[in-house]
Design an enzyme around this catalytic site. Sequence first.
Site, mmCIF file in Angstrom:
data_model
loop_
_atom_site.group_PDB
_atom_site.id
_atom_site.type_symbol
_atom_site.label_atom_id
_atom_site.label_comp_id
_atom_site.label_asym_id
_atom_site.label_seq_id
_atom_site.Cartn_x
_atom_site.Cartn_y
_atom_site.Cartn_z
ATOM 1 N N SER A 1 0.841 -1.202 0.000
ATOM 2 C CA SER A 1 0.000 0.000 0.000
ATOM 3 C C SER A 1 0.868 1.241 0.000
ATOM 4 C CB SER A 1 -0.901 0.010 1.241
ATOM 5 O OG SER A 1 -1.519 1.265 1.425
ATOM 6 N N TYR B 1 -3.661 -1.593 9.782
ATOM 7 C CA TYR B 1 -3.460 -1.807 8.348
ATOM 8 C C TYR B 1 -2.042 -1.421 7.945
ATOM 9 C CZ TYR B 1 -4.352 -1.595 3.312
ATOM 10 O OH TYR B 1 -4.308 -1.789 1.954
ATOM 11 N N LYS C 1 0.939 -3.787 6.232
ATOM 12 C CA LYS C 1 1.545 -3.507 4.927
ATOM 13 C C LYS C 1 3.039 -3.184 5.045
ATOM 14 C CE LYS C 1 -2.103 -4.326 2.521
ATOM 15 N NZ LYS C 1 -2.164 -5.515 1.649
#
Length: 260
Positions: A148, A161, A165
């Site tokens: 990401s 998150y 990532k």
Amino acid sequence: MNSSSAVSKRLEGKVAIVTGGASGIGASTVSLFHDHGAKVVIADIQDNLGQTLAGRLGRNISYIHCDVTDENQVRALVDATVAKHGGVDIMFSNAGIVEGPTVSIFDADKGALERLLGINLVGGFLAAKHAARVMSPTKKGCIIFTASACTEVAGISGPGYVASKYGIVGLMKSLAAELGSHGIRANCVSPFGVLTGIAAGDDKTKLMFEGLMSKVGNLKGKILTADDVAKAALYLASDEASYVSGVNLVLDGGYSVVNP
């Protein structure tokens, strides 16, 4: 006219596995890899979507149910692909989930975090482990992860998150170092905001998303799509990137340059 009609098929004869391949970025990549001559195995837990996509694309496409958090299922996925096609050339570890609206560290739930890490990070680890297992004897192969743009810019995603990532990017770099001696490349694609799933089919949501991305994005006149990410994955999977390894390919229209 398909996307490969004007150029040579860049994955002719290759065998690819795409996890999370039934929808979104994964489905776009499955279609593009297929257009470029690859035999593709769709791995997902969305059986109806995966089987429908495989049926629509037809020849050289198959679907296997696989929960990437279950090592037995990941092992079986890779072994079934080898049994069917004779090997694995490309592993695109794309399966993942998001937190939804940005979650503050103050509101973070341990169970939700463990699920997020289990799918996004551990799932990627297992996909890479078993892909490398069958690639190593052939001294060639390509492992690609979906990371990401949040790995380059702070504050655009929730902490869980982001952790998942960043972990994927670290894993990719570690694998690029370790697996280079086996002829195996490892890279990431790291997209900015992409509208996928059910929301992508809703005109109102699509317009709202495009308006937001147009406002905050650095590159004007263009919104990142799942097809754009698929094209980046195609490059990394192809022989054109035969000496590219250890790269986190950020697809953010320069956002991270102007927002370091």
